[in-house]
Design an enzyme around this catalytic site. Structure first.
Site, PDB file in Angstrom:
ATOM      1  N   LYS A   5      61.880  -9.967  31.374  1.00 36.21           N
ATOM      2  CA  LYS A   5      61.635  -8.840  32.285  1.00 36.21           C
ATOM      3  C   LYS A   5      61.913  -9.243  33.719  1.00 36.21           C
ATOM      4  O   LYS A   5      61.520 -10.319  34.161  1.00 36.21           O
ATOM      5  CB  LYS A   5      60.184  -8.357  32.147  1.00 36.21           C
ATOM      6  CG  LYS A   5      59.924  -7.741  30.797  1.00 36.21           C
ATOM      7  CD  LYS A   5      58.718  -6.815  30.813  1.00 36.21           C
ATOM      8  CE  LYS A   5      58.516  -6.178  29.451  1.00 36.21           C
ATOM      9  NZ  LYS A   5      57.149  -5.719  29.222  1.00 36.21           N
ATOM     10  N   HIS A  28      44.192  -3.088  41.023  1.00 39.86           N
ATOM     11  CA  HIS A  28      43.922  -4.168  40.065  1.00 39.86           C
ATOM     12  C   HIS A  28      42.624  -4.892  40.441  1.00 39.86           C
ATOM     13  O   HIS A  28      41.786  -5.169  39.584  1.00 39.86           O
ATOM     14  CB  HIS A  28      45.049  -5.217  40.078  1.00 39.86           C
ATOM     15  CG  HIS A  28      46.373  -4.747  39.573  1.00 39.86           C
ATOM     16  ND1 HIS A  28      47.539  -4.920  40.282  1.00 39.86           N
ATOM     17  CD2 HIS A  28      46.729  -4.132  38.418  1.00 39.86           C
ATOM     18  CE1 HIS A  28      48.555  -4.436  39.580  1.00 39.86           C
ATOM     19  NE2 HIS A  28      48.096  -3.942  38.462  1.00 39.86           N
ATOM     20  N   SER A  75      51.992  -0.988  41.092  1.00 42.24           N
ATOM     21  CA  SER A  75      52.815  -2.037  41.706  1.00 42.24           C
ATOM     22  C   SER A  75      54.230  -1.536  41.990  1.00 42.24           C
ATOM     23  O   SER A  75      54.805  -1.824  43.045  1.00 42.24           O
ATOM     24  CB  SER A  75      52.888  -3.260  40.791  1.00 42.24           C
ATOM     25  OG  SER A  75      51.618  -3.805  40.592  1.00 42.24           O
ATOM     26  N   ARG A 112      44.216   5.453  35.144  1.00 42.03           N
ATOM     27  CA  ARG A 112      44.409   6.178  36.405  1.00 42.03           C
ATOM     28  C   ARG A 112      44.408   7.682  36.211  1.00 42.03           C
ATOM     29  O   ARG A 112      43.888   8.421  37.022  1.00 42.03           O
ATOM     30  CB  ARG A 112      45.744   5.758  37.046  1.00 42.03           C
ATOM     31  CG  ARG A 112      45.665   4.394  37.681  1.00 42.03           C
ATOM     32  CD  ARG A 112      47.024   3.890  38.040  1.00 42.03           C
ATOM     33  NE  ARG A 112      47.744   3.518  36.834  1.00 42.03           N
ATOM     34  CZ  ARG A 112      48.758   2.683  36.788  1.00 42.03           C
ATOM     35  NH1 ARG A 112      49.208   2.165  37.916  1.00 42.03           N
ATOM     36  NH2 ARG A 112      49.344   2.374  35.669  1.00 42.03           N
TER      37      ARG A 112
HETATM   38  P1  ADP Z   1      51.957  -3.399  33.440  1.00 40.05           P
HETATM   39  O1  ADP Z   1      53.092  -3.921  34.244  1.00 40.05           O
HETATM   40  O2  ADP Z   1      51.640  -4.177  32.209  1.00 40.05           O
HETATM   41  O3  ADP Z   1      51.991  -1.894  33.257  1.00 40.05           O
HETATM   42  P2  ADP Z   1      50.269  -3.645  35.737  1.00 40.05           P
HETATM   43  O4  ADP Z   1      50.340  -5.048  36.208  1.00 40.05           O
HETATM   44  O5  ADP Z   1      50.943  -2.605  36.560  1.00 40.05           O
HETATM   45  O6  ADP Z   1      50.671  -3.629  34.233  1.00 40.05           O
HETATM   46  O7  ADP Z   1      48.754  -3.216  35.577  1.00 40.05           O
HETATM   47  C1  ADP Z   1      47.936  -3.908  34.685  1.00 40.05           C
HETATM   48  C2  ADP Z   1      46.722  -3.091  34.364  1.00 40.05           C
HETATM   49  O8  ADP Z   1      45.943  -2.926  35.550  1.00 40.05           O
HETATM   50  C3  ADP Z   1      47.023  -1.670  33.896  1.00 40.05           C
HETATM   51  O9  ADP Z   1      47.233  -1.607  32.524  1.00 40.05           O
HETATM   52  C4  ADP Z   1      45.766  -0.958  34.288  1.00 40.05           C
HETATM   53  O10 ADP Z   1      44.780  -1.194  33.314  1.00 40.05           O
HETATM   54  C5  ADP Z   1      45.347  -1.656  35.557  1.00 40.05           C
HETATM   55  N1  ADP Z   1      45.772  -0.961  36.773  1.00 40.05           N
HETATM   56  C6  ADP Z   1      46.992  -0.893  37.324  1.00 40.05           C
HETATM   57  N2  ADP Z   1      46.976  -0.156  38.453  1.00 40.05           N
HETATM   58  C7  ADP Z   1      45.706   0.244  38.613  1.00 40.05           C
HETATM   59  C8  ADP Z   1      45.025   1.038  39.572  1.00 40.05           C
HETATM   60  N3  ADP Z   1      45.650   1.595  40.603  1.00 40.05           N
HETATM   61  N4  ADP Z   1      43.717   1.219  39.419  1.00 40.05           N
HETATM   62  C9  ADP Z   1      43.086   0.675  38.364  1.00 40.05           C
HETATM   63  N5  ADP Z   1      43.649  -0.062  37.416  1.00 40.05           N
HETATM   64  C10 ADP Z   1      44.944  -0.281  37.535  1.00 40.05           C
END
Ligand code: ADP
Length: 160
Positions: free
Chosen positions: A41, A17, A127, A90
Site C-alpha cells: 500500500k 485517532h 487521514s 464516524r
Molecule cells: P484505515 O486506513 O485502516 O482505514 P485509519 O488509520 O484511517 O484506518 O483509521 C484507523 C481507525 O481509527 C478507523 O478504523 C477508526 O476506527 C478510527 N478513526 C479514524 N478516524 C477517526 C476519527 N476521526 N474519529 C474516531 N475514530 C477514527
C-alpha cells in the site's frame, strides 16, 4: 488483564485517532495501537514515521503502546493476548464495512469488536482528507498533533 487493539494505517495519526485511543485506554487495562505495515500500500509516511508520530501523540497515556502488524489482525490479537478490537465509528457510512469486518474477525477468532462513537468534533476527520487539505495549503493545525503538523509541512514542502 483486559487488553485491546486499536488498528489502522495512521497515515498520519489525527486528533480523531488520539480521541479513540485515549477513550480505549480508559476502558481497558492496556491498549496496543496496531499499525498496518502492508508494503503493497502506498503511504505518505513510512511505517517508522507513522509509529514515531503515534508514540509521541500517545505519550500521555501510560497504558498505551505502539506495535505493527503485517498480516491478519486476528493473528496479531492472538499473539499479543488481545481480547478486543476497538474501532471508532464516524458515521453510518463507516458502519457497513466495519460490521462486515467485525463479523469476519469474529468468525476467524474469538476476538470481540467494540465500536466507540466518534466525538462530534472529529466526525469529519480522516487521514486522507487531512493530507488532501494540507496538500492544497489548507490549515489542518486543529486536526492533528503538533508533531504531525510539522512532519506534514516538511513532507509536502518536498523533503525526502
Ligand atoms: P484505515 O486506513 O485502516 O482505514 P485509519 O488509520 O484511517 O484506518 O483509521 C484507523 C481507525 O481509527 C478507523 O478504523 C477508526 O476506527 C478510527 N478513526 C479514524 N478516524 C477517526 C476519527 N476521526 N474519529 C474516531 N475514530 C477514527
Amino acid at each position: 488483564m483486559r487488553r485491546a487493539a486499536c488498528p489502522g494505517s495512521f497515515d498520519p495519526v489525527t486528533n480523531g485517532h488520539v480521541d479513540i485511543i485515549s477513550r480505549a485506554s480508559a476502558l481497558f487495562d492496556e491498549v496496543v495501537v496496531a499499525v498496518g505495515v502492508n508494503a503493497a500500500k502506498k503511504r505518505l509516511f513510512s511505517a517508522e514515521e507513522r509509529i514515531d508520530m503515534l508514540s509521541e501523540a500517545c505519550a500521555p497515556f501510560p497504558n498505551v503502546r505502539i506495535d505493527s502488524f503485517d498480516g491478519l489482525l486476528t493473528d496479531f490479537c492472538r499473539d499479543r493476548g488481545v481480547q478486543a478490537i476497538v474501532k471508532g465509528l464516524r458515521a453510518v457510512s463507516d458502519f457497513d464495512y466495519e460490521l462486515q469486518m467485525a463479523q469476519m474477525n469474529s468468525s476467524l477468532s474469538d476476538v470481540e469488536t467494540v465500536f466507540v462513537p466518534t466525538s462530534p468534533e472529529y466526525s469529519f476527520l480522516a487521514s486522507s482528507l487531512v493530507k488532501e487539505v494540507a496538500t492544497f495549503g489548507g490549515d489542518v493545525s486543529g486536526l492533528v498533533p503538533p508533531l504531525v503538523l510539522d512532519r506534514l509541512r516538511a513532507r509536502l514542502a518536498g523533503d525526502a
